[in-house]
Design a protein around this motif. Structure first.
Motif, PDB file in Angstrom:
ATOM      1  N   ARG A  77       0.829  -1.210   0.000  1.00 42.20           N
ATOM      2  CA  ARG A  77       0.000   0.000   0.000  1.00 42.20           C
ATOM      3  C   ARG A  77       0.865   1.263   0.000  1.00 42.20           C
ATOM      4  O   ARG A  77       0.466   2.298  -0.487  1.00 42.20           O
ATOM      5  CB  ARG A  77      -0.927   0.019   1.232  1.00 42.20           C
ATOM      6  CG  ARG A  77      -1.960  -1.069   1.271  1.00 42.20           C
ATOM      7  CD  ARG A  77      -2.875  -1.037   0.074  1.00 42.20           C
ATOM      8  NE  ARG A  77      -3.625   0.214  -0.035  1.00 42.20           N
ATOM      9  CZ  ARG A  77      -4.123   0.684  -1.159  1.00 42.20           C
ATOM     10  NH1 ARG A  77      -3.944   0.030  -2.275  1.00 42.20           N
ATOM     11  NH2 ARG A  77      -4.785   1.820  -1.170  1.00 42.20           N
ATOM     12  N   THR A 118      -0.595   5.548   5.172  1.00 43.75           N
ATOM     13  CA  THR A 118      -1.224   4.237   5.138  1.00 43.75           C
ATOM     14  C   THR A 118      -2.738   4.382   5.211  1.00 43.75           C
ATOM     15  O   THR A 118      -3.246   5.251   5.905  1.00 43.75           O
ATOM     16  CB  THR A 118      -0.725   3.329   6.286  1.00 43.75           C
ATOM     17  OG1 THR A 118      -1.526   2.153   6.297  1.00 43.75           O
ATOM     18  CG2 THR A 118      -0.823   4.012   7.623  1.00 43.75           C
ATOM     19  N   ARG A 120      -4.490   1.594   5.918  1.00 45.08           N
ATOM     20  CA  ARG A 120      -4.883   0.387   6.629  1.00 45.08           C
ATOM     21  C   ARG A 120      -4.883   0.582   8.144  1.00 45.08           C
ATOM     22  O   ARG A 120      -5.048  -0.362   8.888  1.00 45.08           O
ATOM     23  CB  ARG A 120      -3.901  -0.755   6.304  1.00 45.08           C
ATOM     24  CG  ARG A 120      -3.908  -1.160   4.856  1.00 45.08           C
ATOM     25  CD  ARG A 120      -5.127  -2.022   4.567  1.00 45.08           C
ATOM     26  NE  ARG A 120      -5.236  -2.320   3.149  1.00 45.08           N
ATOM     27  CZ  ARG A 120      -4.609  -3.333   2.550  1.00 45.08           C
ATOM     28  NH1 ARG A 120      -3.834  -4.125   3.243  1.00 45.08           N
ATOM     29  NH2 ARG A 120      -4.780  -3.529   1.270  1.00 45.08           N
ATOM     30  N   ASP A 131      -0.670  -1.792   9.458  1.00 45.75           N
ATOM     31  CA  ASP A 131      -0.582  -3.151   8.925  1.00 45.75           C
ATOM     32  C   ASP A 131       0.372  -3.949   9.788  1.00 45.75           C
ATOM     33  O   ASP A 131       1.394  -3.423  10.211  1.00 45.75           O
ATOM     34  CB  ASP A 131       0.010  -3.077   7.505  1.00 45.75           C
ATOM     35  CG  ASP A 131      -1.049  -3.218   6.458  1.00 45.75           C
ATOM     36  OD1 ASP A 131      -2.219  -3.400   6.842  1.00 45.75           O
ATOM     37  OD2 ASP A 131      -0.700  -3.129   5.273  1.00 45.75           O
TER      38      ASP A 131
END
Ligand SMILES: [Zn+2]
Length: 384
Positions: A77, A118, A120, A131
């Motif tokens: 990502r 990020t 996530r 992550d």
């Protein structure tokens, strides 16, 4: 709408390494992506073929196809988001109205600020969870401090390192809130060192800030001299690095102080007024060529508008921007007469009529007021 919280992160030694690796990886992706983009762009010019023009999709696919083994250990990502941002930076390059207009540049590992993004990230038990990093066992959640509220859906998080400290900006998607309507309007006249509005004046240049401006100017001069003497080697001198750290520390202090003043003032405005008129600040910024520390003063104007814009939107209040040609300084707030030609009031007053810089005297009706208060009333007249 988005509400962003800036928080300080407290990673342990292991997580520091993980974060540093991601910062390095983003810079790697950015620089390689940019080099590729430049090459593709040049090629399209040479071949005179618009179909060869690069875009984020092409560049990303090329980078993914040529991934090295070590890259598979890092967040995919990170690469995707970096190239998406690179694409935006290129778009801005073709739009000259953007404030930081220019070609995207390569990132240096010597830059004081390094970061990555990020999409996530989650908040779990009051800690920030990225992550799951590969090969890390045990607790990898990051404790943080400084958020006023962590309600809402978390969007794309930016994590960055500055002077050995780690920070994150956490944007939350939240519902609009509102403040009670008061039925009142006000106007703000922005000046160097003070803001005027209907209820009086706010000092934006307290003694402490003035001293910091002077110190910054001094450190900048010292650093420039060192660069002149030592050239590119200046970075290696201990003295240079120390002075630079001091300069950055003072910049941080200035930011904090300015922020404090502006947050308090804008909160006061949205608490007490439904409609707030401000002038086009770009014009004011132009007029300030003679002022000391103008870069810092300018950034204060910009921030004021930025904060007021989101706060009025946030609390359901109205922000009115005066047209940039509106003569808020030259107009008489009582009879509406506008001074022109030799009658114009300047930063030094008016030599023809022997008026001082801080007074407004109308030659039509004899109205007399403080120059800045007169400007406030003129701005207010736009909504009354
Ligand atoms: Zn008048």
């Amino acid at each position: 709408m988005l509400r962003t919280e800036k928080v300080r992160l407290y990673p342990n030694t292991t997580m520091k390494k993980v974060l540093d690796a991601l910062c390095d990886y983003r810079r790697y992706c950015w620089n390689h992506g940019l080099a590729l983009w430049n090459d593709m762009y040049d090629e399209s010019l040479i071949m005179d073929n618009k179909k060869l023009r690069p875009n984020a999709y092409k560049v990303r696919n090329e980078l993914v196809a040529n991934k090295a083994d070590w890259q598979y250990g890092l967040s995919a990502r990170c690469l995707q988001l970096t190239i998406a941002d690179l694409g935006k930076a290129w778009q801005n390059f073709f739009d000259k109205s953007q404030p930081d207009w220019g070609k995207p540049h390569f990132r240096s590992k010597r830059a004081p600020r390094q970061g990555f993004k990020t999409d996530r990230a989650k908040i779990v038990n009051g800690k920030l969870r990225l992550d799951k990093p590969r090969g890390i066992k045990g607790n990898y959640d990051l404790p943080f401090k400084g958020a006023q509220s962590i309600e809402g859906e978390l969007k794309v998080v930016s994590v960055y390192r500055e002077n050995g400290k780690y920070w994150a900006s956490l944007p939350f998607e939240v519902q609009k809130s509102s403040k009670p309507q008061t039925g009142q309007s006000t106007a703000v006249d922005v000046n160097v060192g003070h803001f005027n509005y209907t209820a009086g004046e706010v000092n934006t240049l307290p003694k402490r800030l003035r001293k910091l401006y002077q110190r910054i100017k001094y450190y900048q001069r010292v650093l420039a001299r060192k660069r002149k003497v030592n050239g590119k080697l200046a970075n290696r001198s201990k003295n240079y690095v120390q002075t630079k750290a001091k300069l950055q520390r003072d910049y941080r202090r200035v930011t904090n102080l300015q922020n404090d003043i502006l947050q308090k003032f804008t909160t006061n405005l949205v608490d007490n007024y439904d409609t707030i008129v401000i002038e086009d600040l770009a014009v004011k910024q132009m007029q300030m060529s003679h002022v000391a520390s103008k870069g810092l003063q300018r950034s204060l104007f910009g921030k004021f508008r930025q904060i007021l814009t989101y706060k009025t939107e946030w609390y359901g209040k109205q922000l009115v921007l005066a047209d940039q040609h509106y003569p808020s300084t030259q107009r008489c707030a009582k009879c509406g007469h506008v001074k022109t030609g030799k009658d114009k009031i300047t930063l030094q007053g008016n030599a023809n009529h022997h008026t001082k810089h801080n007074e407004y005297i109308c030659y039509q009706c004899g109205y007399h007021n403080d120059r800045d208060q007169n400007a406030v009333l003129n701005l207010l007249a736009l909504v009354q």
